[in-house]
Motif scaffolding. Structure first.
Motif, PDB file in Angstrom:
ATOM      1  N   GLY A  55     -15.231  -3.870  -5.361  1.00 14.20           N
ATOM      2  CA  GLY A  55     -13.804  -4.033  -5.126  1.00 14.20           C
ATOM      3  C   GLY A  55     -13.485  -3.666  -3.696  1.00 14.20           C
ATOM      4  O   GLY A  55     -14.066  -2.754  -3.125  1.00 14.20           O
ATOM      5  N   LYS A  90      -8.707  -2.715   0.000  1.00 13.80           N
ATOM      6  CA  LYS A  90      -7.303  -3.157  -0.080  1.00 13.80           C
ATOM      7  C   LYS A  90      -6.824  -3.218  -1.532  1.00 13.80           C
ATOM      8  O   LYS A  90      -5.682  -2.924  -1.819  1.00 13.80           O
ATOM      9  N   ARG A  91      -7.744  -3.592  -2.440  1.00 12.52           N
ATOM     10  CA  ARG A  91      -7.364  -3.646  -3.850  1.00 12.52           C
ATOM     11  C   ARG A  91      -7.059  -2.241  -4.366  1.00 12.52           C
ATOM     12  O   ARG A  91      -6.115  -2.036  -5.117  1.00 12.52           O
ATOM     13  N   TRP A  92      -7.843  -1.249  -3.991  1.00  9.91           N
ATOM     14  CA  TRP A  92      -7.606   0.121  -4.411  1.00  9.91           C
ATOM     15  C   TRP A  92      -6.300   0.645  -3.824  1.00  9.91           C
ATOM     16  O   TRP A  92      -5.543   1.343  -4.497  1.00  9.91           O
ATOM     17  N   TYR A  93      -6.016   0.315  -2.587  1.00  6.53           N
ATOM     18  CA  TYR A  93      -4.749   0.728  -1.977  1.00  6.53           C
ATOM     19  C   TYR A  93      -3.568   0.104  -2.715  1.00  6.53           C
ATOM     20  O   TYR A  93      -2.539   0.742  -2.922  1.00  6.53           O
ATOM     21  N   TYR A  94      -3.729  -1.145  -3.100  1.00  8.46           N
ATOM     22  CA  TYR A  94      -2.680  -1.844  -3.841  1.00  8.46           C
ATOM     23  C   TYR A  94      -2.425  -1.146  -5.183  1.00  8.46           C
ATOM     24  O   TYR A  94      -1.277  -0.898  -5.560  1.00  8.46           O
ATOM     25  N   CYS A  95      -3.495  -0.818  -5.913  1.00  9.74           N
ATOM     26  CA  CYS A  95      -3.344  -0.136  -7.209  1.00  9.74           C
ATOM     27  C   CYS A  95      -2.737   1.262  -7.038  1.00  9.74           C
ATOM     28  O   CYS A  95      -1.869   1.675  -7.815  1.00  9.74           O
ATOM     29  N   LEU A  96      -3.186   1.973  -6.023  1.00 11.60           N
ATOM     30  CA  LEU A  96      -2.644   3.315  -5.765  1.00 11.60           C
ATOM     31  C   LEU A  96      -1.164   3.238  -5.399  1.00 11.60           C
ATOM     32  O   LEU A  96      -0.360   4.050  -5.859  1.00 11.60           O
ATOM     33  N   SER A  97      -0.779   2.240  -4.621  1.00 10.07           N
ATOM     34  CA  SER A  97       0.634   2.068  -4.259  1.00 10.07           C
ATOM     35  C   SER A  97       1.475   1.779  -5.494  1.00 10.07           C
ATOM     36  O   SER A  97       2.584   2.294  -5.643  1.00 10.07           O
ATOM     37  N   GLY A  98       0.947   0.964  -6.399  1.00  6.61           N
ATOM     38  CA  GLY A  98       1.671   0.668  -7.638  1.00  6.61           C
ATOM     39  C   GLY A  98       1.860   1.918  -8.474  1.00  6.61           C
ATOM     40  O   GLY A  98       2.930   2.159  -9.039  1.00  6.61           O
ATOM     41  N   LEU A  99       0.819   2.743  -8.561  1.00  9.41           N
ATOM     42  CA  LEU A  99       0.915   3.995  -9.306  1.00  9.41           C
ATOM     43  C   LEU A  99       1.953   4.927  -8.683  1.00  9.41           C
ATOM     44  O   LEU A  99       2.747   5.549  -9.387  1.00  9.41           O
TER      45      LEU A  99
END
Length: 153
Positions: free
Chosen positions: A11, A14-23
């Protein structure tokens, strides 16, 4: 296996940053929901204290919390309607017998209206003879006491 394929498996950052931002966007709403919909333990038995009646309710099911050198537990107290005007001073304590009137604000029952709040001082270690006491003093100087078994908490 190429470098490109190994990154796809893990992964991209950027995908992890996106998920963390959503959380991080969801957490404030979860906190707001919990604050707007609190859950409280059931109130203790309503008791008469001289000419007054009171019903304490612990604000949570947790044990007494450490606050500096002392331990406290928070309570909400509902007094009979119209009784509050006749009460000069009221406080909570825990022990085998009611504590004398404190010189500081520890255990003082305070608030506006018939529903009051108190931070009851607790001993570091409870014994079987300890009880939760509410002491009420009227404007003539008479003191009245009522207690609840700590097993009810």
């Amino acid at each position: 296996m190429t470098k490109k394929n190994s990154k796809a498996k893990m992964g991209s950052p950027k995908r992890w940053y996106y998920c963390l931002s959503g959380l991080l966007l969801v957490l404030p709403f979860w906190y707001l929901y919990q604050q707007l919909n609190p859950t409280f333990p059931p109130p203790l038995e309503k008791k008469d204290i001289g000419p007054y009646s009171v019903q304490p309710m612990p604000l949570n099911e947790l044990p007494a919390y450490d606050y500096g050198d002392d331990y406290f537990k928070d309570f909400s107290l509902t007094f009979c309607q119209g009784c509050v005007e006749n009460i000069r001073y009221a406080y909570m304590s825990v022990g085998p017998e009611p504590a004398p009137m404190p010189h500081d604000a520890d255990g003082a029952i305070h608030g506006v209206g018939d529903v009051k709040h108190a931070h009851a001082p607790f001993p570091e270690r409870l014994t079987d003879s300890d009880k939760l006491w509410v002491t009420v003093q009227d404007w003539q100087g008479k003191s009245y006491h009522a207690y609840w078994e700590l097993s009810e908490l």
